[in-house]
Scaffold this motif. Structure first.
Motif, PDB file in Angstrom:
ATOM      1  N   GLY A  60       0.778  -1.227   0.000  1.00 23.88           N
ATOM      2  CA  GLY A  60       0.000   0.000   0.000  1.00 23.88           C
ATOM      3  C   GLY A  60       0.809   1.276   0.000  1.00 23.88           C
ATOM      4  O   GLY A  60       0.243   2.367  -0.118  1.00 23.88           O
ATOM      5  N   GLU A  61       2.133   1.171   0.117  1.00 26.36           N
ATOM      6  CA  GLU A  61       2.976   2.356   0.118  1.00 26.36           C
ATOM      7  C   GLU A  61       3.440   2.682  -1.303  1.00 26.36           C
ATOM      8  O   GLU A  61       3.834   1.790  -2.056  1.00 26.36           O
ATOM      9  CB  GLU A  61       4.210   2.156   1.008  1.00 26.36           C
ATOM     10  CG  GLU A  61       3.888   1.993   2.478  1.00 26.36           C
ATOM     11  CD  GLU A  61       5.123   1.786   3.323  1.00 26.36           C
ATOM     12  OE1 GLU A  61       5.005   1.828   4.568  1.00 26.36           O
ATOM     13  OE2 GLU A  61       6.217   1.545   2.758  1.00 26.36           O
ATOM     14  N   GLU A  62       3.418   3.955  -1.642  1.00 28.45           N
ATOM     15  CA  GLU A  62       3.900   4.422  -2.934  1.00 28.45           C
ATOM     16  C   GLU A  62       5.224   5.140  -2.708  1.00 28.45           C
ATOM     17  O   GLU A  62       5.260   6.153  -2.000  1.00 28.45           O
ATOM     18  CB  GLU A  62       2.890   5.383  -3.574  1.00 28.45           C
ATOM     19  CG  GLU A  62       3.245   5.807  -4.986  1.00 28.45           C
ATOM     20  CD  GLU A  62       3.143   4.669  -5.991  1.00 28.45           C
ATOM     21  OE1 GLU A  62       3.840   4.744  -7.029  1.00 28.45           O
ATOM     22  OE2 GLU A  62       2.378   3.710  -5.740  1.00 28.45           O
ATOM     23  N   PRO A  63       6.330   4.660  -3.260  1.00 31.51           N
ATOM     24  CA  PRO A  63       7.627   5.265  -2.947  1.00 31.51           C
ATOM     25  C   PRO A  63       7.744   6.695  -3.457  1.00 31.51           C
ATOM     26  O   PRO A  63       7.164   7.058  -4.488  1.00 31.51           O
ATOM     27  CB  PRO A  63       8.629   4.345  -3.660  1.00 31.51           C
ATOM     28  CG  PRO A  63       7.846   3.672  -4.739  1.00 31.51           C
ATOM     29  CD  PRO A  63       6.457   3.513  -4.193  1.00 31.51           C
ATOM     30  N   ASP A  64       8.488   7.503  -2.727  1.00 29.65           N
ATOM     31  CA  ASP A  64       8.737   8.884  -3.123  1.00 29.65           C
ATOM     32  C   ASP A  64       9.753   8.920  -4.265  1.00 29.65           C
ATOM     33  O   ASP A  64      10.707   8.144  -4.291  1.00 29.65           O
ATOM     34  CB  ASP A  64       9.276   9.680  -1.932  1.00 29.65           C
ATOM     35  CG  ASP A  64       8.277   9.739  -0.791  1.00 29.65           C
ATOM     36  OD1 ASP A  64       7.126  10.118  -1.046  1.00 29.65           O
ATOM     37  OD2 ASP A  64       8.657   9.403   0.345  1.00 29.65           O
ATOM     38  N   ARG A  65       9.573   9.862  -5.188  1.00 24.04           N
ATOM     39  CA  ARG A  65      10.412   9.933  -6.374  1.00 24.04           C
ATOM     40  C   ARG A  65      11.318  11.165  -6.399  1.00 24.04           C
ATOM     41  O   ARG A  65      11.910  11.477  -7.431  1.00 24.04           O
ATOM     42  CB  ARG A  65       9.550   9.900  -7.645  1.00 24.04           C
ATOM     43  CG  ARG A  65       8.551   8.767  -7.694  1.00 24.04           C
ATOM     44  CD  ARG A  65       7.994   8.572  -9.089  1.00 24.04           C
ATOM     45  NE  ARG A  65       8.923   7.801  -9.907  1.00 24.04           N
ATOM     46  CZ  ARG A  65       8.939   6.465  -9.984  1.00 24.04           C
ATOM     47  NH1 ARG A  65       8.082   5.751  -9.283  1.00 24.04           N
ATOM     48  NH2 ARG A  65       9.816   5.851 -10.755  1.00 24.04           N
ATOM     49  N   SER A  66      11.418  11.867  -5.284  1.00 23.57           N
ATOM     50  CA  SER A  66      12.317  13.012  -5.217  1.00 23.57           C
ATOM     51  C   SER A  66      12.936  13.090  -3.836  1.00 23.57           C
ATOM     52  O   SER A  66      12.353  12.625  -2.839  1.00 23.57           O
ATOM     53  CB  SER A  66      11.573  14.314  -5.531  1.00 23.57           C
ATOM     54  OG  SER A  66      10.724  14.676  -4.466  1.00 23.57           O
ATOM     55  N   VAL A  67      14.119  13.685  -3.774  1.00 28.67           N
ATOM     56  CA  VAL A  67      14.784  13.871  -2.487  1.00 28.67           C
ATOM     57  C   VAL A  67      13.951  14.796  -1.606  1.00 28.67           C
ATOM     58  O   VAL A  67      13.839  14.583  -0.400  1.00 28.67           O
ATOM     59  CB  VAL A  67      16.201  14.426  -2.698  1.00 28.67           C
ATOM     60  CG1 VAL A  67      16.829  14.872  -1.379  1.00 28.67           C
ATOM     61  CG2 VAL A  67      17.085  13.370  -3.370  1.00 28.67           C
ATOM     62  N   ALA A  68      13.331  15.814  -2.196  1.00 31.39           N
ATOM     63  CA  ALA A  68      12.508  16.734  -1.411  1.00 31.39           C
ATOM     64  C   ALA A  68      11.344  16.012  -0.745  1.00 31.39           C
ATOM     65  O   ALA A  68      11.034  16.255   0.431  1.00 31.39           O
ATOM     66  CB  ALA A  68      11.990  17.857  -2.307  1.00 31.39           C
ATOM     67  N   ALA A 164      15.060   9.912  -8.027  1.00 34.17           N
ATOM     68  CA  ALA A 164      15.398  10.984  -7.084  1.00 34.17           C
ATOM     69  C   ALA A 164      16.879  11.315  -7.104  1.00 34.17           C
ATOM     70  O   ALA A 164      17.272  12.480  -7.195  1.00 34.17           O
ATOM     71  CB  ALA A 164      14.955  10.585  -5.672  1.00 34.17           C
ATOM     72  N   VAL A 165      17.717  10.288  -7.031  1.00 34.31           N
ATOM     73  CA  VAL A 165      19.144  10.563  -6.840  1.00 34.31           C
ATOM     74  C   VAL A 165      19.830  11.042  -8.114  1.00 34.31           C
ATOM     75  O   VAL A 165      20.730  11.883  -8.066  1.00 34.31           O
ATOM     76  CB  VAL A 165      19.856   9.330  -6.240  1.00 34.31           C
ATOM     77  CG1 VAL A 165      20.038   8.223  -7.263  1.00 34.31           C
ATOM     78  CG2 VAL A 165      21.186   9.717  -5.617  1.00 34.31           C
ATOM     79  N   VAL A 166      19.407  10.548  -9.295  1.00 35.86           N
ATOM     80  CA  VAL A 166      20.108  10.978 -10.513  1.00 35.86           C
ATOM     81  C   VAL A 166      19.756  12.408 -10.894  1.00 35.86           C
ATOM     82  O   VAL A 166      20.494  13.056 -11.641  1.00 35.86           O
ATOM     83  CB  VAL A 166      19.841  10.025 -11.702  1.00 35.86           C
ATOM     84  CG1 VAL A 166      20.287   8.607 -11.380  1.00 35.86           C
ATOM     85  CG2 VAL A 166      18.387  10.078 -12.148  1.00 35.86           C
ATOM     86  N   SER A 167      18.651  12.937 -10.355  1.00 35.57           N
ATOM     87  CA  SER A 167      18.259  14.314 -10.667  1.00 35.57           C
ATOM     88  C   SER A 167      18.643  15.291  -9.558  1.00 35.57           C
ATOM     89  O   SER A 167      18.313  16.484  -9.637  1.00 35.57           O
ATOM     90  CB  SER A 167      16.747  14.397 -10.909  1.00 35.57           C
ATOM     91  OG  SER A 167      16.027  14.017  -9.751  1.00 35.57           O
ATOM     92  N   TYR A 168      19.352  14.809  -8.546  1.00 37.61           N
ATOM     93  CA  TYR A 168      19.677  15.641  -7.392  1.00 37.61           C
ATOM     94  C   TYR A 168      20.905  16.499  -7.642  1.00 37.61           C
ATOM     95  O   TYR A 168      21.909  16.040  -8.202  1.00 37.61           O
ATOM     96  CB  TYR A 168      19.917  14.767  -6.158  1.00 37.61           C
ATOM     97  CG  TYR A 168      20.339  15.540  -4.931  1.00 37.61           C
ATOM     98  CD1 TYR A 168      19.411  16.244  -4.174  1.00 37.61           C
ATOM     99  CD2 TYR A 168      21.665  15.555  -4.524  1.00 37.61           C
ATOM    100  CE1 TYR A 168      19.782  16.949  -3.034  1.00 37.61           C
ATOM    101  CE2 TYR A 168      22.062  16.252  -3.388  1.00 37.61           C
ATOM    102  CZ  TYR A 168      21.118  16.952  -2.652  1.00 37.61           C
ATOM    103  OH  TYR A 168      21.510  17.651  -1.539  1.00 37.61           O
ATOM    104  N   ARG A 169      20.835  17.732  -7.184  1.00 37.80           N
ATOM    105  CA  ARG A 169      21.970  18.636  -7.149  1.00 37.80           C
ATOM    106  C   ARG A 169      22.006  19.251  -5.757  1.00 37.80           C
ATOM    107  O   ARG A 169      21.003  19.804  -5.285  1.00 37.80           O
ATOM    108  CB  ARG A 169      21.830  19.734  -8.201  1.00 37.80           C
ATOM    109  CG  ARG A 169      22.781  20.920  -8.020  1.00 37.80           C
ATOM    110  CD  ARG A 169      24.188  20.603  -8.466  1.00 37.80           C
ATOM    111  NE  ARG A 169      25.096  21.712  -8.149  1.00 37.80           N
ATOM    112  CZ  ARG A 169      26.357  21.766  -8.535  1.00 37.80           C
ATOM    113  NH1 ARG A 169      26.862  20.778  -9.277  1.00 37.80           N
ATOM    114  NH2 ARG A 169      27.137  22.766  -8.202  1.00 37.80           N
TER     115      ARG A 169
END
Length: 239
Positions: A60-68, A164-169
């Motif tokens: 039932g959990e939907e993983p987060d797709r951004s570091v924010a 999340a991680v490949v788009s993080y700066r």
């Protein structure tokens, strides 16, 4: 007992909590925290240790797709701790989220120490070939997962975390003491430069090997040595 049980909360104690300085270990891509067993055992000598497993591993959990989004979710969970963490530790994506959580604590006047093992700070997705290799390597590393979580759920969570991680700066600057342990077999020049832009109190201690061997039996003692030295040298200024 498996490393990540679907019935477990997102924030969970590693062992029986004891008095002392609180540490929080933040999951890497895929959401598991099994790699942190040795680190958690060492830190428990100084106080309670908690781990943040990846949201998305339980039904039932939907993983987060951004570091924010991860930072927002985990920030609300830190309020459940008996006291704010004095150490945030993470490998790869986990170190990135640890850095952002420390920024929230810094806004409240606190200065937790941050330890990041081979955590990226420059956008990986600007080079599609590099981003593709990251995805392939992460999924290959999860192929032997024995956490008890269904493989499709682990893969879906890993995909979200990789987004999340490949788009993080790294752009959030704060002066919390930080230790970065980059792996010497990886191309980390851009990441090191980016971390130095935002972390004025950064200590860098390289680890031999590649990203996925950082916690193996040969390298874990060096990780613990670097961690112990960092905690000792920052103790007085952190007190």
């Amino acid at each position: 007992m498996s490393r990540v049980e679907v019935a477990q909360p997102v924030l969970m104690p590693m062992g029986r909590p004891r008095p002392g300085k609180c540490s929080v270990l933040v999951h890497a891509a895929g959401g598991g925290v099994g790699a942190y067993t040795g680190v958690g055992f060492a830190l428990r000598r100084s106080g309670p240790v908690f781990a943040l497993r990846g949201y998305g591993l339980a039904p039932g959990e939907e993983p987060d797709r951004s570091v924010a989004a991860m930072t927002d979710r985990y920030w609300s969970l830190l309020a459940e701790l008996p006291e704010p963490p004095q150490l945030l530790f993470g490998w790869s994506l986990g170190g990135v989220v640890a850095w952002e959580l420390a920024a929230r604590l810094a806004e409240e006047g606190r200065r937790p120490r941050v330890v990041m093992v081979d955590s990226p700070a420059a956008r990986i997705d600007r080079d599609p070939a590099t981003a593709r290799r990251w995805r392939e390597r992460v999924h290959a590393s999860l192929a032997a997962d024995d956490s008890g979580v269904p493989a499709d759920r682990v893969a879906a969570t890993a995909d979200a975390h990789l987004d999340a991680v490949v788009s993080y700066r790294a752009e959030t600057r704060h002066d919390c003491p930080a230790l970065l342990m980059p792996c010497t077999d990886e191309d980390n020049d851009d990441h090191l430069a980016a971390w130095r832009e935002v972390a004025p109190r950064l200590t860098v201690r390289p680890l031999p090997g590649d990203h996925f061997t950082a916690f193996d039996g040969e390298r874990l003692p060096l990780v613990l040595d670097h961690l112990g030295a960092f905690l000792t040298t920052t103790e007085e200024q952190h007190a």
